[in-house]
Design an enzyme around this catalytic site. Sequence first.
Site, PDB file in Angstrom:
ATOM      1  N   CYS A  93       0.829  -1.203   0.000  1.00  0.00           N
ATOM      2  CA  CYS A  93       0.000   0.000   0.000  1.00  0.00           C
ATOM      3  C   CYS A  93       0.867   1.258   0.000  1.00  0.00           C
ATOM      4  O   CYS A  93       0.492   2.287  -0.581  1.00  0.00           O
ATOM      5  CB  CYS A  93      -0.957   0.004   1.187  1.00  0.00           C
ATOM      6  SG  CYS A  93      -0.154  -0.062   2.812  1.00  0.00           S
ATOM      7  N   HIS A 378      -1.784   1.843   7.497  1.00  0.00           N
ATOM      8  CA  HIS A 378      -2.165   1.619   6.101  1.00  0.00           C
ATOM      9  C   HIS A 378      -2.047   2.938   5.342  1.00  0.00           C
ATOM     10  O   HIS A 378      -2.385   4.009   5.863  1.00  0.00           O
ATOM     11  CB  HIS A 378      -3.602   1.101   6.033  1.00  0.00           C
ATOM     12  CG  HIS A 378      -4.095   0.846   4.643  1.00  0.00           C
ATOM     13  ND1 HIS A 378      -3.520  -0.087   3.807  1.00  0.00           N
ATOM     14  CD2 HIS A 378      -5.111   1.426   3.933  1.00  0.00           C
ATOM     15  CE1 HIS A 378      -4.155  -0.097   2.650  1.00  0.00           C
ATOM     16  NE2 HIS A 378      -5.129   0.812   2.698  1.00  0.00           N
TER      17      HIS A 378
END
Length: 484
Positions: A93, A378
């Site tokens: 990510c 994230h």
Amino acid sequence: MRLRWPFSRLKRSRRATENESNQSRSNSSSLTSDMISNNLTSDTKTTTDATTPISDTPTSEPLSLEAHSSVDSTVNDSPVIQPRGLANLGNTCFMASALQCLLSIRLLTTYFSSHRFSSEINKNNPLGFGGRLAFSYAKLINEWISNDDKIMKPFSFREHLCQFAPQFGDYQQHDSQELMAFLLDGLHEDLNRCTEKPYTPEIEHDGSRQDEEIAAESWANHLLRNKSVIVDLFQGQLKSTLQCMTCSCISVRFDPFMYLSLPIPRIADATIYDCIDLFSKQEVLEGDNQWYCPKCKQHRDATKEIKLWKIPQVLVVHLKRFGSQRFGFSRAKRTVKVDFPLDLLDLNRYVPEHSHSTNLVYQCSAISEHMGSLHNGHYTATTRHDHNWFHCDDSSVTPIDVDQVCTKHAYLLIYTRLQGSNEIRRQTLNQPELWPHRLSVSQMVWEKLRQKQLPTQVSFKKKKKPNKLRKMSEENQPATPNVQ
């Protein structure tokens, strides 16, 4: 070149060696008259066949992406970068977030998609990757443009990335800012138009000369070793001032920077302007952080101040949410929301008015975001396409309203200057009119450099060792300067 932080002169501690400059000189290569001449007369560079030189011939106009530098034609002829997702290939990510941000920079994307980059590959640069990183990034862009899939799977790019930087290939979580810094550094070295890198001594003065003149000389020194589209677009200049609190000795330097790492103030409702003010705030170096005063010949308490001097065409802002802040250290993530304008970031007041003629107003094109904690987080990205905003979460891309763009998760901000946004001002020694400095000063510095009157003509050669008995005693001695 590895510009890992926005300024190269960090706090000088007692543990730092006082002979740092001598050590750097002894490790540098000698500067010959031929090397200077090559850098001054033309930016000769290695092409993809590593044989044909490309002359960087001066022109009266900045390098435009189109034959006619009309904003309308440039926008219409630029490649269409449609919003699409990037598949998560296993804790990637951070990579997806960084790539979404870089792809939003229209000037850089157009440069690679037009294949102009291939004529500027430097295959012989030991600090680069022989052009392989540049070709891999260009391939990713062209696949993005030509592919109609809503989700891309960048297997090939990741494979090449892990060959160049194995630390990103362990399927562990990494930092989007760290990856973006690596990509910009690597692309710069792959595309560096300097085929020879002479030793250039650092320029430091005591405040008795004009700042703009020293800044232009420092920039010319920088261009002797660094010329690429990354320098053209992403690099600016900072003014760093140190002053001894005992004897008032002043040391001023102008250092290049490629992204601006800003501390976050410990207040609610902070703005990006608050962050810049804190970054520019004077601090005192004391204790283990004392400065070695060249006049007192010992470590002294000193003041340090860093100011923006030249702001690049594309400004990458890094909000320091992790680790050390400007005035203290914290292991916890800083979750303060920092408000930032999307269309009119006005930085004119941070740069001396006399040192520039460009209107320093910027527009945001992308944001890299981090959610979660330091060890369990994230990364996502929010990007602008035309006048619409999209939230990119790996393979998922969702249109959002403009009032949803600025959040407490903002980590990296990508800004492009509005004035001259359709052209790349190619930075080269023999075109001082395109330097980011006042024209009269740039031309004066260029003329001095052309006549070899600047300190770039200093080379350092080892003393000859007459016999083996003196070899051991002299092997650690500093080099002897020879002025050519």
